[in-house]
Design an enzyme around this catalytic site. Sequence first.
Site, PDB file in Angstrom:
ATOM      1  N   ARG A  94       0.775  -1.130   0.155  1.00 26.14           N
ATOM      2  CA  ARG A  94       0.241   0.129   0.100  1.00 26.14           C
ATOM      3  C   ARG A  94       0.899   0.796   0.090  1.00 26.14           C
ATOM      4  NH1 ARG A  94      -3.224  -0.094   5.868  1.00 26.14           N
ATOM      5  NH2 ARG A  94      -0.756  -1.034   5.795  1.00 26.14           N
ATOM      6  N   PHE A 381      15.371  -8.868  17.005  1.00 28.62           N
ATOM      7  CA  PHE A 381      16.126  -7.439  17.993  1.00 28.62           C
ATOM      8  C   PHE A 381      17.694  -7.945  17.998  1.00 28.62           C
ATOM      9  CE2 PHE A 381      12.329  -5.602  16.649  1.00 28.62           C
ATOM     10  CZ  PHE A 381      12.436  -3.457  16.885  1.00 28.62           C
ATOM     11  N   TRP A 409      16.336  -6.358   9.042  1.00 28.66           N
ATOM     12  CA  TRP A 409      15.840  -4.892   8.977  1.00 28.66           C
ATOM     13  C   TRP A 409      17.709  -4.574   9.142  1.00 28.66           C
ATOM     14  CZ3 TRP A 409      18.992  -1.782  12.424  1.00 28.66           C
ATOM     15  CH2 TRP A 409      18.492  -0.346  12.339  1.00 28.66           C
TER      16      TRP A 409
END
Length: 556
Positions: A94, A381, A409
Amino acid sequence: MKSDIQIAQEAVMKPIGEVAADLGIGPEELELYGRYKAKISDEYMEKLKDRPDGKLILVTAINPTPAGEGKTTTSVGLGQAFGKLGKKAIIALREPSLGPCFGIKGGAAGGGYAQVVPMEDLNLHFTGDFHAITSANNLLAALLDNHIQQGNELQIDTRQIVWKRCEDMNDRALRNIVVGLGTKTDGFVREDHFVITVASEIMAILCLADDMKDLKERLSRIIVAYNYAGEPVTAGQLQAVGAMAALLKDALKPNLIQTLEHTPALVHGGPFANIAHGCNSVRATKAALKMADYCITEAGFGADLGAEKFFDIKCRMAGLKPDAAVLVATVRALKYNGGVKKADLGKENLEALEAGIVNLEKHIENLQKYGVPVVVTLNSFATDTEAEIAFVQKYCEDRNCEFALSEVWEKGGEGGIALAEKVMETLEKKESRFTLLYPDDMSLKEKIQTVAREIYGAGYVNFAPAALKQLEKLEQMGFGTLPVCMAKNQYSLSDDPTLLGRPVGFEMNVREVYVSAGAGFVVVLTGAVMTMPGLPKHPAAYDIDVNDEGVITGLF
């Protein structure tokens, strides 16, 4: 550590024509918006129709928390990882709304080394699609008020106007307003309202339309008001369709950009999932399926909102059949659901993880109700411990879910290879037996109750008297076969944002129901959810700037 925007600004992008050429799209089939973004022509879209479909992979997540989940980051990284493995993949996402960009959530380009670029363009004006949608919406509002001013031939009851103006910004002061003040020539005085552009019916229509013909038919069905006899008045009756379609002509074409690793991405449409249907356009998804062997798409917020609407609205209308679902979670978010404060999420806490992982469990169960194989991925993380990761992996595998750690990431596509391999293994070994949650012929009230009980875990649905009257009227008008689009807060499975984890047997409150006849669904407002958000005490806008050389800072 570099920020997302620094990483994006340092990226070496390919000219978009080269990205398109890798897909077999010629320069004459592109409409360029600068060097790094383009729209795909209708002629090329027509060529795709006879090609076979690739595999459709939905990326969804647990309920969002302040700790962050990284759904878009995972979607982008997964696409890049397929490229690392020599597979032809494309991402269908989107477009971001300006509301969150300047509010609290930030942009929607992914993060770290798993982003789509140009990041600043995407998060701001991009190719102007949202401006076109806003203009078409407000043109219809202007034509409506002008019709009343010029004699009101359609006998519109000004107390029963349901069409709202829109703006792509969080502006709470526009939720409830009065228009027409001044002299007789300034219009009729009446109450009016604004919604954010991404919650508008025009946005939904653009995202669900197959082509221009379908778009115009949907626009014509929009109910703007009711007349004195209680009959609906439509955009078609106001003679608004042609002009609205002209404004939306270019916005209907999917946008092509790239990831940091040059994986192609179709980014088109942007309805919110908490107050709208939360999926990118049907046109972009269908095109992506024809253009690559793997199409990775996402649905907004948690699986209780975005995935449910992807399945029960988008797939139902478009005839799509997803082959697998990737469910994104983080150790930090699961501990937050287990009662740990945000400041303490970096510390190992298996007890809190065990308490909070029930949120993940509910989302796994929800996805499995649709018959789609599920792969759970932990967005990694640095503070995650081996014991915490092992606990989540065993928990998932005990529930017939595949599991993979994602490090996209930090490492981009390389960090998503384990996830990509697990997805491919799942596609090979587990057949999707996709099914919808409810049939078309179920009553609207039963559809609402089914979603509330089966997906949210509610014990009872409390309908306000006004909502019951609205449901009865919609059934009488012939809208009873439409799917329901639930508007609910995103932070909890319930309609109370403070109930974290997996609340069970709670009361769900439905306060208002209305039809989006052009989009083809019935909107159900629950709890205190708003269709025009407000800004926080410290909006992200405070930290965004542009220097003398034109470099933007603070956007995330």
